[in-house]
Design a protein around this motif. Structure first.
Motif, PDB file in Angstrom:
ATOM      1  N   ASN A   1       0.891  -1.063  -0.167  1.00  0.00           N
ATOM      2  CA  ASN A   1      -0.064  -0.004   0.069  1.00  0.00           C
ATOM      3  C   ASN A   1       0.987   1.383   0.034  1.00  0.00           C
ATOM      4  OD1 ASN A   1      -2.346  -1.377  -0.049  1.00  0.00           O
ATOM      5  ND2 ASN A   1      -2.366  -1.477   2.171  1.00  0.00           N
ATOM      6  N   SER A   2       2.078   1.321   0.442  1.00  0.00           N
ATOM      7  CA  SER A   2       2.893   2.373   0.566  1.00  0.00           C
ATOM      8  C   SER A   2       4.435   2.043   0.459  1.00  0.00           C
ATOM      9  CB  SER A   2       2.499   3.102   1.851  1.00  0.00           C
ATOM     10  OG  SER A   2       3.262   4.354   2.032  1.00  0.00           O
ATOM     11  N   VAL A   3       5.121   2.857  -0.267  1.00  0.00           N
ATOM     12  CA  VAL A   3       6.479   2.755  -0.330  1.00  0.00           C
ATOM     13  C   VAL A   3       7.219   4.071  -0.371  1.00  0.00           C
ATOM     14  CG1 VAL A   3       6.651   2.801  -2.870  1.00  0.00           C
ATOM     15  CG2 VAL A   3       8.429   1.628  -1.935  1.00  0.00           C
ATOM     16  N   GLN A   4       8.394   4.195   0.169  1.00  0.00           N
ATOM     17  CA  GLN A   4       9.219   5.234   0.204  1.00  0.00           C
ATOM     18  C   GLN A   4      10.712   4.820   0.426  1.00  0.00           C
ATOM     19  OE1 GLN A   4      10.029   7.275   4.162  1.00  0.00           O
ATOM     20  NE2 GLN A   4       9.750   9.276   3.155  1.00  0.00           N
ATOM     21  N   GLN A   5      11.344   5.717  -0.490  1.00  0.00           N
ATOM     22  CA  GLN A   5      12.825   5.578  -0.654  1.00  0.00           C
ATOM     23  C   GLN A   5      13.466   5.852   0.640  1.00  0.00           C
ATOM     24  OE1 GLN A   5      15.170   7.292  -3.810  1.00  0.00           O
ATOM     25  NE2 GLN A   5      16.396   5.708  -3.747  1.00  0.00           N
ATOM     26  N   THR A   6      14.376   5.157   1.386  1.00  0.00           N
ATOM     27  CA  THR A   6      14.851   5.356   2.675  1.00  0.00           C
ATOM     28  C   THR A   6      16.349   6.052   2.559  1.00  0.00           C
ATOM     29  OG1 THR A   6      16.125   3.276   2.804  1.00  0.00           O
ATOM     30  CG2 THR A   6      13.765   3.570   3.781  1.00  0.00           C
ATOM     31  N   THR A   7      16.850   6.904   3.510  1.00  0.00           N
ATOM     32  CA  THR A   7      17.798   7.648   3.423  1.00  0.00           C
ATOM     33  C   THR A   7      19.198   6.978   2.851  1.00  0.00           C
ATOM     34  OG1 THR A   7      18.423   7.248   5.722  1.00  0.00           O
ATOM     35  CG2 THR A   7      17.274   9.281   5.137  1.00  0.00           C
ATOM     36  N   ASP A   8      19.365   5.409   3.257  1.00  0.00           N
ATOM     37  CA  ASP A   8      20.260   4.616   2.608  1.00  0.00           C
ATOM     38  C   ASP A   8      20.233   4.224   1.163  1.00  0.00           C
ATOM     39  OD1 ASP A   8      18.353   2.800   2.874  1.00  0.00           O
ATOM     40  OD2 ASP A   8      19.258   1.626   4.280  1.00  0.00           O
ATOM     41  N   GLY A   9      19.270   4.897   0.469  1.00  0.00           N
ATOM     42  CA  GLY A   9      18.793   4.525  -0.926  1.00  0.00           C
ATOM     43  C   GLY A   9      18.305   3.352  -1.109  1.00  0.00           C
ATOM     44  N   GLY A  10      17.766   2.302  -0.102  1.00  0.00           N
ATOM     45  CA  GLY A  10      16.846   1.473  -0.315  1.00  0.00           C
ATOM     46  C   GLY A  10      15.608   1.937  -0.266  1.00  0.00           C
ATOM     47  N   PHE A  11      14.670   0.869   0.181  1.00  0.00           N
ATOM     48  CA  PHE A  11      12.942   1.117   0.137  1.00  0.00           C
ATOM     49  C   PHE A  11      12.628   0.564   1.211  1.00  0.00           C
ATOM     50  CE2 PHE A  11      14.310   1.264  -4.040  1.00  0.00           C
ATOM     51  CZ  PHE A  11      14.235   2.668  -4.570  1.00  0.00           C
ATOM     52  N   ILE A  12      11.461   1.291   1.802  1.00  0.00           N
ATOM     53  CA  ILE A  12      10.445   0.661   2.690  1.00  0.00           C
ATOM     54  C   ILE A  12       9.158   0.554   2.391  1.00  0.00           C
ATOM     55  CG2 ILE A  12      10.066   2.778   3.882  1.00  0.00           C
ATOM     56  CD1 ILE A  12      10.725  -0.427   5.994  1.00  0.00           C
ATOM     57  N   ILE A  13       8.426  -0.696   2.510  1.00  0.00           N
ATOM     58  CA  ILE A  13       7.133  -0.865   1.910  1.00  0.00           C
ATOM     59  C   ILE A  13       6.502  -1.402   3.256  1.00  0.00           C
ATOM     60  CG2 ILE A  13       5.954  -2.279   0.414  1.00  0.00           C
ATOM     61  CD1 ILE A  13       8.618  -3.038  -1.067  1.00  0.00           C
ATOM     62  N   THR A  14       5.046  -0.991   3.446  1.00  0.00           N
ATOM     63  CA  THR A  14       4.145  -1.627   3.927  1.00  0.00           C
ATOM     64  C   THR A  14       2.946  -1.906   3.254  1.00  0.00           C
ATOM     65  OG1 THR A  14       2.861  -1.160   6.371  1.00  0.00           O
ATOM     66  CG2 THR A  14       2.987   0.706   4.990  1.00  0.00           C
ATOM     67  N   GLY A  15       2.161  -2.660   4.026  1.00  0.00           N
ATOM     68  CA  GLY A  15       0.848  -3.286   3.408  1.00  0.00           C
ATOM     69  C   GLY A  15       0.208  -4.454   4.278  1.00  0.00           C
ATOM     70  N   SER A  16      -0.195  -5.503   3.649  1.00  0.00           N
ATOM     71  CA  SER A  16      -0.910  -6.608   4.393  1.00  0.00           C
ATOM     72  C   SER A  16      -0.418  -7.945   4.036  1.00  0.00           C
ATOM     73  CB  SER A  16      -2.122  -6.607   4.535  1.00  0.00           C
ATOM     74  OG  SER A  16      -2.806  -6.672   3.329  1.00  0.00           O
ATOM     75  N   THR A  17      -0.296  -8.932   4.784  1.00  0.00           N
ATOM     76  CA  THR A  17       0.129 -10.282   4.465  1.00  0.00           C
ATOM     77  C   THR A  17      -0.988 -11.292   5.226  1.00  0.00           C
ATOM     78  OG1 THR A  17       1.585 -11.984   4.589  1.00  0.00           O
ATOM     79  CG2 THR A  17       1.444 -10.462   6.557  1.00  0.00           C
ATOM     80  N   GLN A  18      -1.178 -12.344   4.535  1.00  0.00           N
ATOM     81  CA  GLN A  18      -2.068 -13.578   4.592  1.00  0.00           C
ATOM     82  C   GLN A  18      -1.326 -14.671   4.724  1.00  0.00           C
ATOM     83  OE1 GLN A  18      -5.514 -13.823   2.101  1.00  0.00           O
ATOM     84  NE2 GLN A  18      -6.713 -12.477   2.913  1.00  0.00           N
ATOM     85  N   SER A  19      -0.171 -14.480   4.256  1.00  0.00           N
ATOM     86  CA  SER A  19       1.046 -15.730   4.350  1.00  0.00           C
ATOM     87  C   SER A  19       1.631 -15.786   5.572  1.00  0.00           C
ATOM     88  CB  SER A  19       1.799 -15.593   3.446  1.00  0.00           C
ATOM     89  OG  SER A  19       1.060 -15.794   2.067  1.00  0.00           O
ATOM     90  N   PHE A  20       2.078 -14.617   6.355  1.00  0.00           N
ATOM     91  CA  PHE A  20       2.673 -14.754   7.235  1.00  0.00           C
ATOM     92  C   PHE A  20       1.823 -14.046   8.466  1.00  0.00           C
ATOM     93  CE2 PHE A  20       5.203 -13.791   3.432  1.00  0.00           C
ATOM     94  CZ  PHE A  20       5.946 -15.066   3.304  1.00  0.00           C
ATOM     95  N   GLY A  21       2.558 -14.050   9.728  1.00  0.00           N
ATOM     96  CA  GLY A  21       1.863 -13.432  10.768  1.00  0.00           C
ATOM     97  C   GLY A  21       1.097 -14.255  11.792  1.00  0.00           C
ATOM     98  N   ASN A  22       0.043 -13.576  12.534  1.00  0.00           N
ATOM     99  CA  ASN A  22      -0.794 -14.171  13.392  1.00  0.00           C
ATOM    100  C   ASN A  22      -2.238 -14.389  13.255  1.00  0.00           C
ATOM    101  OD1 ASN A  22       1.361 -14.137  15.456  1.00  0.00           O
ATOM    102  ND2 ASN A  22       0.893 -12.051  15.744  1.00  0.00           N
ATOM    103  N   GLY A  23      -2.843 -13.493  12.063  1.00  0.00           N
ATOM    104  CA  GLY A  23      -4.133 -13.320  11.856  1.00  0.00           C
ATOM    105  C   GLY A  23      -4.479 -13.487  10.454  1.00  0.00           C
ATOM    106  N   ASP A  24      -5.850 -13.208  10.340  1.00  0.00           N
ATOM    107  CA  ASP A  24      -6.262 -13.205   8.775  1.00  0.00           C
ATOM    108  C   ASP A  24      -5.466 -12.425   8.029  1.00  0.00           C
ATOM    109  OD1 ASP A  24      -8.469 -14.775   9.479  1.00  0.00           O
ATOM    110  OD2 ASP A  24      -9.745 -13.092  10.076  1.00  0.00           O
ATOM    111  N   ASN A  25      -5.453 -11.031   8.297  1.00  0.00           N
ATOM    112  CA  ASN A  25      -4.060 -10.207   7.528  1.00  0.00           C
ATOM    113  C   ASN A  25      -3.610  -9.380   8.604  1.00  0.00           C
ATOM    114  OD1 ASN A  25      -4.942 -10.013   4.414  1.00  0.00           O
ATOM    115  ND2 ASN A  25      -7.006  -9.791   5.311  1.00  0.00           N
ATOM    116  N   ASP A  26      -2.175  -9.506   8.229  1.00  0.00           N
ATOM    117  CA  ASP A  26      -1.499  -8.554   9.460  1.00  0.00           C
ATOM    118  C   ASP A  26      -0.518  -7.598   8.443  1.00  0.00           C
ATOM    119  OD1 ASP A  26      -2.063  -9.933  11.562  1.00  0.00           O
ATOM    120  OD2 ASP A  26      -0.270 -11.444  11.488  1.00  0.00           O
TER     121      ASP A  26
END
Length: 187
Positions: free
Chosen positions: A35-60
């Motif tokens: 759902n969201s991505v930003q380039q980080t100060t080290d030149g990489g990227f940080i991404i957030t969203g949701s997963t059904q494959s990993f984690g504790n619940g239906d979507n994490d």
């Protein structure tokens, strides 16, 4: 079309003309959404969203940090037994990250705004929820010049604007209520 499961997160790096330089996919055998991505100060990227494959619940909440070539450096999941999703992420001035979205696990109503601060390794430092008895969703978060955070979202179909201090505590007209972890905008 690509990746491991039903839907995977698709990260594409382009040049200034929009031509693909590289593509990456992230996910497991079920559904992942970015759902969201930003380039980080080290030149990489940080991404957030949701997963059904990993984690504790239906979507994490799914958090992915990559290097400048889009290769995964680490991944984290956050959530309870119900649905969570990260909608917006920003690198903070201390090198960590601030994430907003929604939670169905830690709620007053059907869903609440979820705000989480992590360190630079993606480890949770604190989490806060805000909302009433119906549906509340955090859509975008930004760090403010005073070190706090501003969240834009929706509450029962209305625009929802939340201002916090640097610890995620609700602020109102410049005053901080340190006991505020949940807020009912209909009250």
């Amino acid at each position: 079309s690509f990746g491991n499961g039903d839907n995977d997160i698709y990260l594409i790096k382009t040049d200034g003309n929009g031509d693909s330089l590289w593509t990456k996919t992230f996910g497991g055998t079920d559904t992942e959404l970015g759902n969201s991505v930003q380039q980080t100060t080290d030149g990489g990227f940080i991404i957030t969203g949701s997963t059904q494959s990993f984690g504790n619940g239906d979507n994490d909440i799914y958090l992915i940090k990559t290097d400048g070539n889009g290769d995964s450096l680490w991944t984290k999941t956050f959530g309870g037994t119900d649905d969570e999703s990260g909608s917006s992420i920003q690198q903070t001035t201390d090198g960590g990250y601030i994430i907003t979205g929604t939670t169905g696990s830690y709620v007053n109503g059907y869903s609440d705004v979820f705000l989480m601060k992590t360190n630079g390794n993606g480890d949770s430092l604190w989490t806060k929820t805000f909302g009433g008895i119906y549906y509340d969703w955090g859509s975008s978060v930004q760090q403010t010049t005073d070190g706090g955070y501003i969240i834009a979202g929706t509450s029962s179909g209305n625009v929802y604007l939340i201002k916090t201090d640097s610890s995620g505590n609700l602020t109102t007209y410049g005053c901080t209520d340190p006991s505020a972890t949940n807020y009912d905008p209909t009250a």
